[in-house]
Design a protein around this motif. Structure first.
Motif, PDB file in Angstrom:
ATOM      1  N   CYS A   1      32.552  14.936  15.571  1.00 16.78           N
ATOM      2  CA  CYS A   1      31.976  13.621  15.874  1.00 16.78           C
ATOM      3  C   CYS A   1      32.695  12.570  15.041  1.00 16.78           C
ATOM      4  CB  CYS A   1      30.488  13.612  15.572  1.00 16.78           C
ATOM      5  SG  CYS A   1      29.671  12.033  15.890  1.00 16.78           S
ATOM      6  N   THR A   2      33.247  11.549  15.698  1.00 16.27           N
ATOM      7  CA  THR A   2      34.049  10.538  14.988  1.00 16.27           C
ATOM      8  C   THR A   2      33.220   9.344  14.525  1.00 16.27           C
ATOM      9  OG1 THR A   2      34.623   9.490  17.103  1.00 16.27           O
ATOM     10  CG2 THR A   2      36.134  11.183  16.242  1.00 16.27           C
ATOM     11  N   ASP A   3      31.967   9.287  14.923  1.00 17.46           N
ATOM     12  CA  ASP A   3      31.091   8.193  14.504  1.00 17.46           C
ATOM     13  C   ASP A   3      30.281   8.682  13.299  1.00 17.46           C
ATOM     14  OD1 ASP A   3      28.899   6.432  14.148  1.00 17.46           O
ATOM     15  OD2 ASP A   3      28.930   5.851  16.252  1.00 17.46           O
ATOM     16  N   PRO A   4      30.573   8.201  12.091  1.00 16.13           N
ATOM     17  CA  PRO A   4      29.897   8.726  10.895  1.00 16.13           C
ATOM     18  C   PRO A   4      28.383   8.576  10.942  1.00 16.13           C
ATOM     19  CG  PRO A   4      31.805   7.402  10.284  1.00 16.13           C
ATOM     20  CD  PRO A   4      31.593   7.188  11.747  1.00 16.13           C
ATOM     21  N   ARG A   5      27.921   7.435  11.425  1.00 15.62           N
ATOM     22  CA  ARG A   5      26.471   7.222  11.456  1.00 15.62           C
ATOM     23  C   ARG A   5      25.809   8.152  12.466  1.00 15.62           C
ATOM     24  NH1 ARG A   5      21.825   6.324   8.867  1.00 15.62           N
ATOM     25  NH2 ARG A   5      20.342   5.107  10.089  1.00 15.62           N
ATOM     26  N   LEU A   6      26.412   8.310  13.633  1.00 17.12           N
ATOM     27  CA  LEU A   6      25.856   9.222  14.632  1.00 17.12           C
ATOM     28  C   LEU A   6      25.838  10.641  14.102  1.00 17.12           C
ATOM     29  CD1 LEU A   6      24.784   9.825  17.458  1.00 17.12           C
ATOM     30  CD2 LEU A   6      27.163   9.932  18.263  1.00 17.12           C
ATOM     31  N   LYS A   7      26.904  11.034  13.416  1.00 21.98           N
ATOM     32  CA  LYS A   7      26.953  12.384  12.851  1.00 21.98           C
ATOM     33  C   LYS A   7      25.846  12.565  11.816  1.00 21.98           C
ATOM     34  CE  LYS A   7      30.102  15.679  10.661  1.00 21.98           C
ATOM     35  NZ  LYS A   7      31.494  15.919  10.191  1.00 21.98           N
ATOM     36  N   GLN A   8      25.627  11.561  10.975  1.00 18.05           N
ATOM     37  CA  GLN A   8      24.559  11.644   9.982  1.00 18.05           C
ATOM     38  C   GLN A   8      23.201  11.799  10.652  1.00 18.05           C
ATOM     39  OE1 GLN A   8      23.822   8.043   7.789  1.00 18.05           O
ATOM     40  NE2 GLN A   8      22.599   9.064   6.223  1.00 18.05           N
ATOM     41  N   LEU A   9      22.952  10.994  11.692  1.00 12.47           N
ATOM     42  CA  LEU A   9      21.664  11.050  12.386  1.00 12.47           C
ATOM     43  C   LEU A   9      21.444  12.414  13.024  1.00 12.47           C
ATOM     44  CD1 LEU A   9      21.686   7.537  14.112  1.00 12.47           C
ATOM     45  CD2 LEU A   9      20.277   8.231  12.170  1.00 12.47           C
ATOM     46  N   MET A  10      22.468  12.930  13.701  1.00 15.22           N
ATOM     47  CA  MET A  10      22.293  14.186  14.428  1.00 15.22           C
ATOM     48  C   MET A  10      22.140  15.376  13.483  1.00 15.22           C
ATOM     49  SD  MET A  10      22.058  13.268  17.489  1.00 15.22           S
ATOM     50  CE  MET A  10      21.935  14.927  18.150  1.00 15.22           C
ATOM     51  N   THR A  11      22.929  15.417  12.425  1.00 16.67           N
ATOM     52  CA  THR A  11      22.809  16.549  11.511  1.00 16.67           C
ATOM     53  C   THR A  11      21.486  16.523  10.747  1.00 16.67           C
ATOM     54  OG1 THR A  11      24.097  15.321   9.840  1.00 16.67           O
ATOM     55  CG2 THR A  11      25.306  16.856  11.258  1.00 16.67           C
ATOM     56  N   SER A  12      21.047  15.337  10.356  1.00 20.10           N
ATOM     57  CA  SER A  12      19.753  15.256   9.679  1.00 20.10           C
ATOM     58  C   SER A  12      18.625  15.645  10.626  1.00 20.10           C
ATOM     59  CB  SER A  12      19.540  13.846   9.131  1.00 20.10           C
ATOM     60  OG  SER A  12      18.307  13.751   8.447  1.00 20.10           O
ATOM     61  N   LEU A  13      18.720  15.178  11.887  1.00 20.52           N
ATOM     62  CA  LEU A  13      17.710  15.541  12.877  1.00 20.52           C
ATOM     63  C   LEU A  13      17.634  17.050  13.047  1.00 20.52           C
ATOM     64  CD1 LEU A  13      15.704  14.906  15.176  1.00 20.52           C
ATOM     65  CD2 LEU A  13      17.679  14.684  16.699  1.00 20.52           C
ATOM     66  N   VAL A  14      18.780  17.703  13.171  1.00 24.95           N
ATOM     67  CA  VAL A  14      18.797  19.157  13.341  1.00 24.95           C
ATOM     68  C   VAL A  14      18.163  19.848  12.142  1.00 24.95           C
ATOM     69  CG1 VAL A  14      20.333  21.168  13.395  1.00 24.95           C
ATOM     70  CG2 VAL A  14      20.729  19.232  14.944  1.00 24.95           C
ATOM     71  N   GLN A  15      18.519  19.414  10.949  1.00 24.28           N
ATOM     72  CA  GLN A  15      17.971  20.055   9.751  1.00 24.28           C
ATOM     73  C   GLN A  15      16.452  19.909   9.682  1.00 24.28           C
ATOM     74  OE1 GLN A  15      20.573  17.893   7.072  1.00 24.28           O
ATOM     75  NE2 GLN A  15      21.583  19.778   6.438  1.00 24.28           N
ATOM     76  N   HIS A  16      15.948  18.704   9.976  1.00 22.65           N
ATOM     77  CA  HIS A  16      14.503  18.502   9.910  1.00 22.65           C
ATOM     78  C   HIS A  16      13.773  19.213  11.048  1.00 22.65           C
ATOM     79  CE1 HIS A  16      15.635  15.313   7.067  1.00 22.65           C
ATOM     80  NE2 HIS A  16      14.397  15.373   6.638  1.00 22.65           N
ATOM     81  N   LEU A  17      14.358  19.191  12.258  1.00 22.94           N
ATOM     82  CA  LEU A  17      13.718  19.849  13.392  1.00 22.94           C
ATOM     83  C   LEU A  17      13.650  21.355  13.174  1.00 22.94           C
ATOM     84  CD1 LEU A  17      12.499  19.807  16.221  1.00 22.94           C
ATOM     85  CD2 LEU A  17      14.839  19.830  17.146  1.00 22.94           C
ATOM     86  N   HIS A  18      14.767  21.947  12.765  1.00 27.07           N
ATOM     87  CA  HIS A  18      14.756  23.392  12.513  1.00 27.07           C
ATOM     88  C   HIS A  18      13.855  23.725  11.326  1.00 27.07           C
ATOM     89  CE1 HIS A  18      18.034  25.102  15.153  1.00 27.07           C
ATOM     90  NE2 HIS A  18      18.163  23.786  15.363  1.00 27.07           N
ATOM     91  N   GLY A  19      13.823  22.823  10.340  1.00 23.91           N
ATOM     92  CA  GLY A  19      12.929  23.049   9.208  1.00 23.91           C
ATOM     93  C   GLY A  19      11.477  23.079   9.635  1.00 23.91           C
ATOM     94  N   PHE A  20      11.110  22.173  10.536  1.00 20.48           N
ATOM     95  CA  PHE A  20       9.742  22.156  11.061  1.00 20.48           C
ATOM     96  C   PHE A  20       9.441  23.445  11.827  1.00 20.48           C
ATOM     97  CE2 PHE A  20       7.318  21.365  15.012  1.00 20.48           C
ATOM     98  CZ  PHE A  20       6.071  21.155  14.464  1.00 20.48           C
TER      99      PHE A  20
END
Length: 299
Positions: free
Chosen positions: A29-48
């Motif tokens: 992913c070349t968009d740093p902000r999008l990459k941050q949002l998606m990876t954080s979302l995955v971590q929190h969703l899987h954590g839940f």
């Protein structure tokens, strides 16, 4: 380990490997902000999912719920905003994006009932537009955080009628309980509205069913919406609330802030209004609300 069940340690390895694989899928992913949002979302969703040990039936129920939220949403009803509101996500996003700055007026939730192109009224005009309710005189000033008056600030207001409905909830295309006006050369503004009353958010859909299932009421504390904007200053989205309302501590969208609770002072029947308006033998109320806008960039 039994033949049917992996050990806890082995199960953790499987689950953590999946999280790592999903996170790696965003490496390009070349968009740093999008990459941050998606990876954080995955971590929190899987954590839940892992924390509550979510069942497949519960996951399918959640998918069905979100599908129902989408189906009921149209150009007049935004069920996703309601869902965001009742989970406190809207209010938390407001908090994150509107940090406290000097004496700037605090922001609160936008809500699902704002409409562009509300009628223009002059100062002293009537924003009620024929909606039923007790007349209320609203006045104040718009200033910046250095105390300078802000002329020509655009002030949008909208509210429900005494039956708890916004104009867009009726089927007759009425426009009432909403308007916009501008502050004068001294930053002052004044207009007629209605004394706010409590009302339920729409609860005949999936969000309402969720509230009922979790033992929560759909009620909002009495409030009047404002959106105030001026060049070079942060646009303010806020409400003012009625002091003494028993729902102040139980607002279903968590929008109440103490600084926004105001005295709506009822005037006895026959009391002259500030503009000598003839309201017959009815009571009316008045409230003062001074608005302070923060600069756009806050260090």
């Amino acid at each position: 380990m039994t033949e049917q069940t992996m050990t806890g340690q082995s199960q953790d390895v499987v689950e953590e490997r999946l999280v790592e694989n999903v996170l790696r899928s965003f490496d390009d992913c070349t968009d740093p902000r999008l990459k941050q949002l998606m990876t954080s979302l995955v971590q929190h969703l899987h954590g839940f999912i892992r924390d509550v040990r979510l069942t497949e039936e519960e996951w399918n129920t959640a998918i069905g719920f979100l599908t129902d939220v989408g189906h009921i949403t149209d150009d007049r009803r935004q069920e996703f905003i309601l869902l965001s509101d009742v989970l406190g996500a809207s209010m938390q996003t407001i908090n994150v994006n509107n940090p406290a700055y000097k004496e700037a007026t605090e922001a609160t939730v936008f809500g699902p009932f704002f409409v562009d192109d509300a009628p223009r009224i002059d100062n002293g005009g009537d924003a009620a537009g024929g909606a039923a309710g007790q007349p209320c005189w609203v006045e104040g000033t718009v200033r910046d955080t250095d105390g300078n008056p802000i002329p020509d600030a655009r002030i949008e207001i909208w509210e429900a009628d005494e039956d708890g409905f916004y104009d867009v909830q009726y089927d007759d295309a009425r426009v009432s309980g909403r308007a916009h006006l501008h502050s004068n050369e001294e930053g002052r503004y004044w207009f007629w509205a209605l004394t706010p009353t409590p009302y339920p958010i729409p609860h005949d859909g999936p969000v309402g069913r969720m509230l009922a299932a979790t033992g929560r009421a759909p009620m909002r504390a009495s409030h009047l919406h404002f959106m105030v904007s001026a060049p070079g200053l942060r646009t303010l989205v806020t409400h003012i609330f009625v002091r003494g309302d028993e729902l102040l501590d139980h607002d279903t969208v968590f929008g109440v802030k103490e600084s926004l609770v105001k005295d709506f002072v009822e005037q006895p029947a026959g009391t002259p209004t500030p503009d000598r308006r003839n309201i017959g033998d009815n009571t009316w109320a008045r409230v003062d609300f001074d608005i302070v806008l923060a600069p756009v960039v806050v260090s």
